[in-house]
Scaffold this motif. Structure first.
Motif, mmCIF file in Angstrom:
data_model
loop_
_atom_site.group_PDB
_atom_site.id
_atom_site.type_symbol
_atom_site.label_atom_id
_atom_site.label_comp_id
_atom_site.label_asym_id
_atom_site.label_seq_id
_atom_site.Cartn_x
_atom_site.Cartn_y
_atom_site.Cartn_z
ATOM 1 N N GLN A 48 0.823 -1.200 0.000
ATOM 2 C CA GLN A 48 0.000 0.000 0.000
ATOM 3 C C GLN A 48 0.863 1.257 0.000
ATOM 4 O O GLN A 48 0.570 2.228 -0.714
ATOM 5 C CB GLN A 48 -0.937 0.006 1.203
ATOM 6 N N LYS A 74 0.398 1.160 -10.375
ATOM 7 C CA LYS A 74 -1.042 1.325 -10.635
ATOM 8 C C LYS A 74 -1.767 -0.014 -10.768
ATOM 9 O O LYS A 74 -2.981 -0.101 -10.541
ATOM 10 C CB LYS A 74 -1.272 2.187 -11.878
ATOM 11 N N ASP A 75 -1.029 -1.089 -11.129
ATOM 12 C CA ASP A 75 -1.659 -2.403 -11.268
ATOM 13 C C ASP A 75 -1.538 -3.265 -10.011
ATOM 14 O O ASP A 75 -2.065 -4.378 -9.966
ATOM 15 C CB ASP A 75 -1.037 -3.157 -12.452
ATOM 16 N N LYS A 122 2.219 2.011 -3.423
ATOM 17 C CA LYS A 122 1.222 2.657 -4.297
ATOM 18 C C LYS A 122 1.101 4.155 -4.009
ATOM 19 O O LYS A 122 0.930 4.966 -4.925
ATOM 20 C CB LYS A 122 -0.148 1.988 -4.128
ATOM 21 N N ASP A 179 -2.514 -4.273 -6.321
ATOM 22 C CA ASP A 179 -3.725 -4.107 -5.509
ATOM 23 C C ASP A 179 -3.525 -4.743 -4.125
ATOM 24 O O ASP A 179 -3.712 -5.953 -3.963
ATOM 25 C CB ASP A 179 -4.925 -4.748 -6.204
ATOM 26 N N GLU A 185 -5.372 -4.578 -1.562
ATOM 27 C CA GLU A 185 -6.625 -5.163 -1.066
ATOM 28 C C GLU A 185 -6.751 -6.619 -1.533
ATOM 29 O O GLU A 185 -7.151 -7.500 -0.767
ATOM 30 C CB GLU A 185 -7.823 -4.351 -1.572
ATOM 31 N N THR A 186 -6.396 -6.875 -2.786
ATOM 32 C CA THR A 186 -6.435 -8.237 -3.311
ATOM 33 C C THR A 186 -5.454 -9.129 -2.570
ATOM 34 O O THR A 186 -5.756 -10.286 -2.236
ATOM 35 C CB THR A 186 -6.122 -8.242 -4.816
#
Length: 375
Positions: A333, A344-345, A336, A347, A349-350
């Motif tokens: 996180q 940008k790709d 990012k 994630d 959260e995933t």
């Protein structure tokens, strides 16, 4: 009916094969370098800190509390949302005996001995207090080993050995290795990109538990969140100011450093500081309210004219990433936030959802991160 010796031995063999987890005494090395003799897998364990359930849960998706006979009383206050989620799924934990802390002198060793644990697990930050009280020797006299782990003082160094210790204690060594690989692969998703791109590193001020008190400002030296920022592609502003893992910086140092990014650690700490200015991020948190409180923290004198505030690069992240083996989610996180074009790709959260689905007993709920960039 009398059994022959042969029949008795055969019956014993059948029983042994039906119970593959019979205790085996091993000597393991804890994170302080101590050799500790323990019968494994442990059937009765005392958690010297309630938040140790974070890493015990990663090795027992069905019921991480099955072998816990006592624990410190910190989880309901430090992370009430996670505690409530576990309580809803395992209501019997409300009856678990609780202890005070080793460092504040409220740990009750007589109570601990009475529970007859196979092992007492302690965080390494309690080592000095434990030794001064002579608890290791007292416990040894009644055959109770004490093992140190560390996910807080030097987590980037000690998380892997601590998880391996947990794997040995619980008989879940392969699962511990699976977790370690998942963690390492998740971090490589950041470090491989940074190594290839070698982008400029923004100066980052990490405020520990911003708004918890009116004082400003707690931060991190070259470990814990301070180290995580560096892995995520930033320069930790306080690295040259704070000599250890934890410490403070003054408002003038923040203004003079003029950080490009500010990351505040937060949690729902109503039990500690009712109505406080802390940013309530965590399991299933209200991110609208968290963002409002994060905005309020930027009005303090320490952030006057700071570039991060002017540009809206002020973020909040779950404080408890500092004290469990899930730090790789925080690293993703922060990467990012610090390098949005490069990641940008990616994630986080995933990644966190996969952690829950593969290893943890709880269903994932968002709420762990918020940014003024989101408003």
């Amino acid at each position: 009916m009398r059994l022959t010796l042969k029949a008795t031995l055969l019956a014993a063999g059948i029983l042994a094969s039906a119970w593959p987890s019979l205790a085996d005494t091993i000597t393991l090395k804890d994170v302080t370098g101590r050799d500790v003799e323990v019968s494994v897998p442990v059937k009765h364990i005392i958690l010297g800190e309630g938040r140790q359930i974070y890493f015990l849960a990663a090795l027992d998706k069905s019921n991480p509390f099955e072998h816990v006979v006592g624990w410190r009383d910190d989880l309901p206050k430090a992370d009430p949302e996670t505690y409530d989620a576990y309580l809803a799924k395992y209501p019997e934990i409300a009856k678990l005996p609780t202890f005070g802390g080793m460092k504040d002198g409220t740990f009750n060793i007589e109570q601990a001995v009475a529970l007859k644990p196979d092992v007492i697990l302690m965080n390494v930050d309690a080592k000095t207090a434990t030794e001064e009280a002579g608890y290791i020797e007292k416990l040894a006299k009644v055959g109770i080993p004490l093992v140190y782990v560390d996910f807080r003082e030097k987590p980037m160094e000690n998380t892997e050995p601590s998880m391996r210790i947990m794997g040995k204690l619980t008989g879940k060594e392969q699962l511990a290795e699976d977790f370690i690989k998942f963690r390492a692969d998740s971090i490589k998703q950041v470090t491989d990109v940074l190594e290839k791109s070698n982008p400029p590193r923004p100066v980052v001020f990490v405020e520990r538990a911003g708004g918890y008190s009116d004082d400003c400002c707690m931060s991190f030296g070259n470990e814990n969140f301070g180290k995580m920022v560096e892995i995520a592609g930033g320069t930790n502003m306080a690295k040259g100011i704070i000599p250890g893992t934890f410490g403070t910086v003054n408002p003038e140092q923040i203004i003079a450093s003029n950080p490009d990014q500010v990351i505040v650690t937060g949690g729902l700490w109503e039990a500690y500081v009712p109505g406080g200015k802390w940013v309530g991020v965590g399991y299933g948190a209200d991110l609208t309210e968290a963002r409002r409180k994060l905005q309020g923290l930027t009005k303090r004198p320490a952030f006057t004219g700071v570039k991060a505030v002017k540009d809206g690069n002020v973020h909040a992240i779950w404080h408890q990433f500092y004290n469990n083996p899930y730090q790789f989610v925080a690293i993703q996180q922060m990467a990012k936030w610090l390098h949005p074009d490069l990641f940008k790709d990616l994630d986080p959260e995933t990644t966190f959802k996969e952690l829950h689905s593969r290893f943890l007993p709880l269903d994932y709920k968002p709420g762990y991160f918020v940014s003024l960039k989101d408003s």
